[in-house]
Design a protein around this motif. Structure first.
Motif, mmCIF file in Angstrom:
data_model
loop_
_atom_site.group_PDB
_atom_site.id
_atom_site.type_symbol
_atom_site.label_atom_id
_atom_site.label_comp_id
_atom_site.label_asym_id
_atom_site.label_seq_id
_atom_site.Cartn_x
_atom_site.Cartn_y
_atom_site.Cartn_z
ATOM 1 N N GLY A 150 70.658 42.519 66.464
ATOM 2 C CA GLY A 150 71.043 41.836 67.417
ATOM 3 C C GLY A 150 70.220 42.088 68.827
ATOM 4 N N VAL A 151 70.693 41.483 69.828
ATOM 5 C CA VAL A 151 70.225 41.605 71.072
ATOM 6 C C VAL A 151 71.124 42.017 72.005
ATOM 7 C CG1 VAL A 151 69.046 40.416 73.298
ATOM 8 C CG2 VAL A 151 68.291 39.602 70.829
ATOM 9 N N GLY A 152 70.632 43.108 72.983
ATOM 10 C CA GLY A 152 71.854 43.479 73.784
ATOM 11 C C GLY A 152 71.386 43.486 75.135
ATOM 12 N N ASN A 153 72.162 43.390 76.216
ATOM 13 C CA ASN A 153 71.434 43.388 77.715
ATOM 14 C C ASN A 153 72.279 44.408 78.479
ATOM 15 O OD1 ASN A 153 70.079 40.843 77.594
ATOM 16 N ND2 ASN A 153 71.942 39.980 77.167
ATOM 17 N N PHE A 154 71.447 45.181 78.944
ATOM 18 C CA PHE A 154 72.210 46.328 80.033
ATOM 19 C C PHE A 154 71.685 45.936 81.684
ATOM 20 C CE2 PHE A 154 71.291 48.112 75.973
ATOM 21 C CZ PHE A 154 72.606 48.702 75.642
ATOM 22 N N TYR A 155 72.625 45.953 82.279
ATOM 23 C CA TYR A 155 72.385 45.502 83.828
ATOM 24 C C TYR A 155 72.802 46.410 84.840
ATOM 25 C CZ TYR A 155 71.730 40.681 81.991
ATOM 26 O OH TYR A 155 71.393 39.800 80.911
ATOM 27 N N GLY A 197 67.093 52.049 91.964
ATOM 28 C CA GLY A 197 66.168 52.567 90.865
ATOM 29 C C GLY A 197 65.471 53.840 91.108
ATOM 30 N N ALA A 198 65.758 54.294 92.287
ATOM 31 C CA ALA A 198 65.008 55.566 92.592
ATOM 32 C C ALA A 198 65.485 56.967 91.581
ATOM 33 C CB ALA A 198 65.599 56.004 94.172
ATOM 34 N N SER A 199 66.300 56.702 90.838
ATOM 35 C CA SER A 199 66.364 57.878 89.982
ATOM 36 C C SER A 199 67.307 57.036 88.513
ATOM 37 C CB SER A 199 67.219 58.970 90.518
ATOM 38 O OG SER A 199 67.515 59.903 89.305
ATOM 39 N N ILE A 200 67.139 57.726 87.470
ATOM 40 C CA ILE A 200 67.809 57.199 86.326
ATOM 41 C C ILE A 200 69.181 57.805 86.526
ATOM 42 C CG2 ILE A 200 65.781 56.986 84.755
ATOM 43 C CD1 ILE A 200 66.534 59.434 83.439
ATOM 44 N N PHE A 201 69.379 58.760 87.113
ATOM 45 C CA PHE A 201 70.790 59.197 87.459
ATOM 46 C C PHE A 201 72.031 58.768 88.238
ATOM 47 C CE2 PHE A 201 67.751 62.735 86.908
ATOM 48 C CZ PHE A 201 68.128 63.214 85.575
ATOM 49 N N GLY A 202 73.285 58.678 87.531
ATOM 50 C CA GLY A 202 74.347 57.675 88.317
ATOM 51 C C GLY A 202 74.271 56.302 88.036
ATOM 52 N N PHE A 255 72.236 52.031 82.665
ATOM 53 C CA PHE A 255 71.179 52.831 82.043
ATOM 54 C C PHE A 255 71.626 54.024 81.100
ATOM 55 C CE2 PHE A 255 67.648 55.360 82.132
ATOM 56 C CZ PHE A 255 66.520 54.577 82.384
ATOM 57 N N ALA A 256 72.627 54.512 81.339
ATOM 58 C CA ALA A 256 72.828 55.842 80.331
ATOM 59 C C ALA A 256 73.509 55.036 78.964
ATOM 60 C CB ALA A 256 73.887 56.428 80.991
#
Length: 56
Positions: free
Chosen positions: A2-7, A13-18, A22-23
């Motif tokens: 299937g297809v999933g979407n993450f928003y 976007g300065a960091s992947i944390f928080g 994304f997590a």
């Protein structure tokens, strides 16, 4: 498969944390073959974060 979407709307976007969505995407990384993004900086503007994602 299937297809999933993450928003992460309105999340920096300065960091992947928080970034909850994304997590969630990273935690499910084994369940899909591709991540489609307009540009790498949409995932993170940190080159070290991008390198880490590439390795994973």
């Amino acid at each position: 498969m299937g297809v999933g979407n993450f928003y992460d709307r309105a999340a920096s976007g300065a960091s992947i944390f928080g970034r909850r969505q994304f997590a969630m995407m990273v935690s499910e990384a084994g369940s899909f073959d591709i991540i489609l993004s307009k540009d790498l900086h949409r995932l993170s503007r940190s080159q070290s974060d991008i390198a880490r994602l590439y390795e994973e």
